[in-house]
Design a protein around this motif. Structure first.
Motif, PDB file in Angstrom:
ATOM      1  N   UNK A  29      39.768 -13.984  17.569  1.00  0.00           N
ATOM      2  CA  UNK A  29      41.177 -13.716  17.858  1.00  0.00           C
ATOM      3  C   UNK A  29      41.242 -12.599  18.885  1.00  0.00           C
ATOM      4  N   UNK A  30      41.813 -12.906  20.052  1.00  0.00           N
ATOM      5  CA  UNK A  30      41.930 -11.911  21.118  1.00  0.00           C
ATOM      6  C   UNK A  30      43.371 -11.484  21.352  1.00  0.00           C
ATOM      7  N   UNK A  31      44.308 -12.172  20.680  1.00  0.00           N
ATOM      8  CA  UNK A  31      45.735 -11.868  20.862  1.00  0.00           C
ATOM      9  C   UNK A  31      46.408 -12.021  19.505  1.00  0.00           C
ATOM     10  N   UNK A  32      46.572 -10.898  18.805  1.00  0.00           N
ATOM     11  CA  UNK A  32      47.096 -10.945  17.440  1.00  0.00           C
ATOM     12  C   UNK A  32      48.502 -11.513  17.381  1.00  0.00           C
ATOM     13  N   UNK A  33      49.253 -11.386  18.470  1.00  0.00           N
ATOM     14  CA  UNK A  33      50.605 -11.925  18.484  1.00  0.00           C
ATOM     15  C   UNK A  33      50.669 -13.409  18.723  1.00  0.00           C
ATOM     16  N   UNK A  34      49.562 -14.017  19.151  1.00  0.00           N
ATOM     17  CA  UNK A  34      49.523 -15.453  19.399  1.00  0.00           C
ATOM     18  C   UNK A  34      50.286 -15.850  20.643  1.00  0.00           C
ATOM     19  N   UNK A  35      50.379 -17.166  20.851  1.00  0.00           N
ATOM     20  CA  UNK A  35      51.147 -17.682  21.969  1.00  0.00           C
ATOM     21  C   UNK A  35      50.409 -17.760  23.279  1.00  0.00           C
ATOM     22  N   UNK A  57      42.094 -18.390  32.867  1.00  0.00           N
ATOM     23  CA  UNK A  57      41.299 -18.496  34.089  1.00  0.00           C
ATOM     24  C   UNK A  57      40.045 -17.653  33.902  1.00  0.00           C
ATOM     25  N   UNK A  58      38.890 -18.183  34.336  1.00  0.00           N
ATOM     26  CA  UNK A  58      37.624 -17.466  34.209  1.00  0.00           C
ATOM     27  C   UNK A  58      36.931 -17.458  35.570  1.00  0.00           C
ATOM     28  N   UNK A  59      37.146 -16.404  36.378  1.00  0.00           N
ATOM     29  CA  UNK A  59      36.512 -16.357  37.691  1.00  0.00           C
ATOM     30  C   UNK A  59      35.009 -16.091  37.637  1.00  0.00           C
ATOM     31  N   UNK A  60      34.499 -15.657  36.480  1.00  0.00           N
ATOM     32  CA  UNK A  60      33.067 -15.393  36.307  1.00  0.00           C
ATOM     33  C   UNK A  60      32.702 -15.621  34.854  1.00  0.00           C
ATOM     34  N   UNK A  61      31.418 -15.726  34.584  1.00  0.00           N
ATOM     35  CA  UNK A  61      30.975 -15.974  33.209  1.00  0.00           C
ATOM     36  C   UNK A  61      31.263 -14.794  32.295  1.00  0.00           C
ATOM     37  N   UNK A  62      31.445 -13.602  32.868  1.00  0.00           N
ATOM     38  CA  UNK A  62      31.703 -12.422  32.037  1.00  0.00           C
ATOM     39  C   UNK A  62      33.122 -11.894  32.182  1.00  0.00           C
ATOM     40  N   UNK A  63      34.031 -12.710  32.753  1.00  0.00           N
ATOM     41  CA  UNK A  63      35.398 -12.249  32.912  1.00  0.00           C
ATOM     42  C   UNK A  63      36.374 -13.428  32.800  1.00  0.00           C
ATOM     43  N   UNK A  64      37.230 -13.372  31.779  1.00  0.00           N
ATOM     44  CA  UNK A  64      38.292 -14.356  31.612  1.00  0.00           C
ATOM     45  C   UNK A  64      39.604 -13.611  31.399  1.00  0.00           C
ATOM     46  N   UNK A  65      40.703 -14.216  31.840  1.00  0.00           N
ATOM     47  CA  UNK A  65      42.032 -13.661  31.617  1.00  0.00           C
ATOM     48  C   UNK A  65      42.943 -14.771  31.123  1.00  0.00           C
ATOM     49  N   UNK A  66      43.587 -14.530  29.987  1.00  0.00           N
ATOM     50  CA  UNK A  66      44.554 -15.478  29.423  1.00  0.00           C
ATOM     51  C   UNK A  66      45.932 -14.835  29.447  1.00  0.00           C
ATOM     52  N   UNK A  98      52.177 -11.070  28.278  1.00  0.00           N
ATOM     53  CA  UNK A  98      50.974 -10.245  28.352  1.00  0.00           C
ATOM     54  C   UNK A  98      49.805 -10.999  28.968  1.00  0.00           C
ATOM     55  N   UNK A  99      48.917 -10.229  29.585  1.00  0.00           N
ATOM     56  CA  UNK A  99      47.629 -10.732  30.060  1.00  0.00           C
ATOM     57  C   UNK A  99      46.549 -10.172  29.153  1.00  0.00           C
ATOM     58  N   UNK A 100      45.615 -11.024  28.743  1.00  0.00           N
ATOM     59  CA  UNK A 100      44.516 -10.618  27.857  1.00  0.00           C
ATOM     60  C   UNK A 100      43.220 -10.859  28.609  1.00  0.00           C
ATOM     61  N   UNK A 101      42.506  -9.789  28.939  1.00  0.00           N
ATOM     62  CA  UNK A 101      41.255  -9.892  29.694  1.00  0.00           C
ATOM     63  C   UNK A 101      40.087  -9.580  28.782  1.00  0.00           C
ATOM     64  N   UNK A 156      36.227  -6.836  22.436  1.00  0.00           N
ATOM     65  CA  UNK A 156      36.715  -5.759  23.292  1.00  0.00           C
ATOM     66  C   UNK A 156      37.834  -6.228  24.206  1.00  0.00           C
ATOM     67  N   UNK A 157      38.476  -7.349  23.890  1.00  0.00           N
ATOM     68  CA  UNK A 157      39.567  -7.868  24.717  1.00  0.00           C
ATOM     69  C   UNK A 157      40.696  -6.846  24.816  1.00  0.00           C
ATOM     70  N   UNK A 158      41.286  -6.771  25.990  1.00  0.00           N
ATOM     71  CA  UNK A 158      42.387  -5.831  26.233  1.00  0.00           C
ATOM     72  C   UNK A 158      43.643  -6.624  26.571  1.00  0.00           C
ATOM     73  N   UNK A 159      44.694  -6.415  25.792  1.00  0.00           N
ATOM     74  CA  UNK A 159      45.984  -7.080  26.019  1.00  0.00           C
ATOM     75  C   UNK A 159      46.952  -6.101  26.650  1.00  0.00           C
ATOM     76  N   UNK A 160      47.536  -6.498  27.784  1.00  0.00           N
ATOM     77  CA  UNK A 160      48.476  -5.645  28.497  1.00  0.00           C
ATOM     78  C   UNK A 160      49.729  -6.439  28.823  1.00  0.00           C
ATOM     79  N   UNK A 161      50.878  -5.933  28.415  1.00  0.00           N
ATOM     80  CA  UNK A 161      52.143  -6.590  28.757  1.00  0.00           C
ATOM     81  C   UNK A 161      52.463  -6.275  30.209  1.00  0.00           C
TER      82      UNK A 161
END
Length: 764
Positions: A469-475, A480-489, A495-498, A506-511
């Motif tokens: 679970x990388x986004x506790x709020x869901x939705x 997009x995954x520009x590299x094997x070690x970097x994805x952003x949903x 919010x963007x979750x990288x 260690x996912x970071x969610x930023x509104x």
């Protein structure tokens, strides 16, 4: 749950150069489905006069008759009258009566639905429900509190009687008639009215214990027992002849379900000891109305992102259902298992698109099919079914010989697009409602689901991957995954979750936005662009998003998808059939009308000189500055493999698309009167069904602050002011249709009693 707009496999191609390029020249020669093509209808109601015979009606005026146990090939017939059908009742195997939302009724033989027996127009009706206890008597209830009883074969000029005069926030929406002299209706404000349809008079109304919820459905297995279900998993049983003050129970909470999944949308009670309710997450709840605490839920529809629009039970052990993805199925509520789904509407909706090369694109659809085409010569392409039960939500193709599709039920299917064969699905994220997939290499794919989870796996050998679970709020809507070690949903909360798929904890969610984000593209690990439902784009560094300023590139039209083949060049597709292109860093965005296109829902750019997209009508278009080059070395387009010699078409200049007719707020929106203060502080707003319009979403604001976004075809919402102080509040609702048109209604309300201490409102 976001119900995605119906899309059929079709392509337009946009050839691009630097942002300062000359205007594009468009060609509509690949508008392969323009003749006689209409958007995919959504079935809204179901009736089954016998165990092996059902009839569904849809929002485009169609009726579909089928055998629920063995549907085979279904055939849809358009009923005269036009517009959206709201309800249907079939008192016999050879007689059904369907109600048009704003245009009367049609009575027809379901075995020959194209030959209606009678159509009658009643301009004052605006109805959602009908009940026919016999072939000579039907009763409809309307949104102004009225009931009208008539002979469906010869309605004549029936008398309408107002049985629920004190409507607050909505009208009558469901009715059941266990006998010719007794009917029970429920309204949008949790009241029931029981009356004699042959002599309605002025019956009393009784408030049910459903907390003033907006969407209620009633069933009456006998004259002394009725059951109603509503939003937030509420249910109540009562004796309509002496209802008293019935207590409601929460028979389904939201735990483990997609957002809004515990809204109960359909109900059948084949006996006084058994009822079956359908929810907005593909589930059926079986219960005894005398013991509402003992409820068993089964995932009867494998797609957790679908709504059960109608349930009919011919016996306590045999039920039929239709869902919002146009599927019908039959099941035993005591042992449902995994019912086989049959798509009863055509065409199918395509939800994902990937182009690993300029002359090769693959889309996937709601019927579990993939189709691979040469976008510049699509003739001869044939869809191939690669999943038997799940609608496909997205597809990624890291090479010209490997694609991975994601199913709404949590499966992944990897296949060679040139020779799909019969690939074996892998249950990488069951039973979640997967929304998107990205594959940065042939050895790594990541899917995201609406419950806020991500799963990363090797598509060639998925094994049993772990969900995080990388986004506790869901939705989560897109990835997009520009590299094997970097994805952003991106998610419904703006919010963007990288995250690094190898260390997603260690996912970071930023509104970053104020509205739901519908799509995201990342030209590099340091630059992503997301688009939202209000026409804004947001450019940001996913490693340090900060607070990016909105790029008002297409207000107020909703943006559905985005592709960025370079950091300085992006193309988005909007709900009005436009491609909006520009430099996310320097501005200067330009909206280009794609000839005849409707809402564009997926877009991808295999190079900076070419982009491909799909729209809701499945039409194909080409726009270019130069003739297309040859197919990539080592690949063969499907058209070439089929022996096609279709040449590239000559460029033509299209005629501009007529401007859509504005939608009237008075016709589309139902808001409580502002003439009096609101002492009860809770009321319902709803967006009316209108002929030729399919609603995509509505944004509701109080004092300019967004309190709820509703994304479904039938839009209703409970507004709760119980946690606000006495005073004046401005409420606005903006509804957006799938063709890009929007309508806004605003009213100022006055609360005339202070809130009770400690009182908290239910979730909006």
């Amino acid at each position: 749950m976001r119900r995605r707009v119906a899309v059929v496999a079709g392509l337009w191609v946009l050839a691009l150069c630097a942002p300062a390029q000359a205007a594009l020249t468009w060609n509509s020669a690949f508008d392969t489905q323009a003749t006689g093509f209409t958007p995919e209808p959504v079935p809204f109601a179901l009736a089954c006069p016998q165990a092996r015979q059902c009839v569904a009606v849809d929002d485009e005026g169609g009726a579909i008759a089928f055998d629920p146990i063995s549907p085979g090939v279904t055939k849809r017939a358009s009923l005269p009258g036009g517009g959206a059908l709201a309800a249907v009742a079939c008192p016999s195997p050879v007689q059904c009566t369907a109600v048009f939302y704003n245009d009367g009724i049609t009575t027809f033989d379901p075995q020959s639905p194209g030959l209606p027996a009678a159509h009658y127009t009643f301009p004052y009706w605006s109805t959602d429900a009908i009940a026919c206890p016999t072939t000579s008597q039907c009763t409809v209830v309307d949104r102004s509190g009225g009931a009208t009883t008539f002979d469906p074969a010869a309605p004549g000029a029936p008398t309408r009687t107002v049985i629920d005069p004190n409507i607050i926030g909505g009208g009558l929406m469901s009715v059941a008639c266990p006998s010719v002299t007794q009917c029970t209706a429920v309204d949008w404000y949790s009241r029931e009215v029981t009356f004699n349809p042959q002599a309605p008079g002025s019956p009393p109304s009784v408030v049910l214990g459903l907390s003033g919820l907006s969407h209620a459905t009633v069933a009456c297995p006998s004259t002394t027992l009725c059951v109603a279900v509503a939003d937030y998993g509420k249910a109540v049983a009562f004796n309509p002849q002496a209802p008293g003050s019935p207590a409601a129970y929460t028979i389904e909470d939201a735990t483990g379900l997609p957002l809004g999944g515990n809204y109960l949308t359909s109900l059948a009670c084949p006996s006084t000891s058994r009822c079956v309710a359908g929810d907005e997450a593909g589930g059926a709840l079986v219960f005894d109305p005398a013991a509402l605490a003992g409820v068993v839920r089964s995932q009867v529809d494998p797609n957790r992102a679908t709504v059960l629009m109608g349930i009919v039970c011919s016996s306590p052990v045999r039920c039929a259902a239709i869902d919002s993805f146009d599927n019908a199925f039959s099941f035993d509520p005591t042992a449902p298992g995994t019912p086989a789904l049959t798509d009863i509407e055509t065409p199918r909706a395509a939800y994902g698109l990937a182009c690993p090369a300029a002359r090769q694109c693959t889309d996937v659809d709601a019927g579990g099919q993939e189709k691979t085409v040469d976008p510049l010569a699509p003739a001869g392409a044939v869809p191939v079914k690669i999943h038997a039960t799940q609608p496909l939500a997205g597809v990624a193709c890291p090479s010209t010989i490997q694609c991975t599709a994601a199913g709404y039920g949590g499966d992944a299917v990897t296949f060679d697009p040139h020779a799909p064969g019969t690939p074996v699905p892998s249950p990488v994220d069951r039973p979640q409602a997967v929304q998107g997939v990205a594959c940065p290499t042939v050895a790594q794919c990541t899917v995201v689901d609406f419950a806020g989870g991500e799963v990363t796996f090797d598509p060639r050998a998925p094994g049993v991957p772990v969900r995080h679970v990388i986004d506790a709020g869901g939705g989560l809507y897109a990835i997009a995954c520009p590299a094997t070690n970097r994805c952003t949903a991106v998610d419904a909360g703006g919010a963007a979750v990288t995250f690094d798929p190898a260390a997603s904890a260690a996912a970071v969610r930023t509104v970053i936005a104020t509205d739901a984000l519908h799509g995201v593209a990342c030209a590099s690990t340091a630059r992503c662009v997301a688009v939202d439902g209000t026409g804004d784009a947001w450019s940001f560094d996913p490693g340090a998003p900060g607070a990016p300023a909105p790029l008002a590139i297409d207000r107020p039209v909703a943006l559905n998808a985005v592709a960025c083949p370079a950091a300085t060049f992006c193309v988005t597709g909007d709900a009005a059939g436009q491609a909006v292109e520009g430099n996310p860093s320097a501005g200067g965005w330009t909206a280009v009308r794609v000839p005849s296109a409707t809402s564009i829902t997926a877009i991808t750019c295999p190079a900076t000189t070419q982009c491909v997209a799909v729209d809701t009508f499945g039409r194909g278009y080409v726009g270019s500055l130069a003739a297309p080059g040859p197919a990539p070395a080592g690949t063969t387009s499907p058209a070439a493999a089929a022996g096609s010699s279709t040449p590239a078409p000559a460029a033509v200049t299209p005629k501009p698309k007529p401007k859509p007719t504005p939608i009237s707020p008075a016709k589309a929106l139902s808001l409580p009167s502002a003439k009096h203060c609101l002492s009860r502080r809770r009321f319902t707003v709803h967006v009316r069904k209108l002929a030729g319009i399919t609603w995509a979403k509505a944004i509701i604001k109080i004092d300019h602050r967004r309190v709820r976004t509703v994304t479904r075809a039938r839009i209703t919402a409970l507004i709760n002011l119980t946690n606000l102080p006495k005073g004046t509040f401005v409420l606005s609702i903006t509804a957006t249709a799938t063709d890009g048109r929007s309508v806004t209604g605003t009213r100022t309300y006055h609360t005339c009693a202070p809130r009770r201490a400690g009182q908290q409102p239910p979730p909006l």
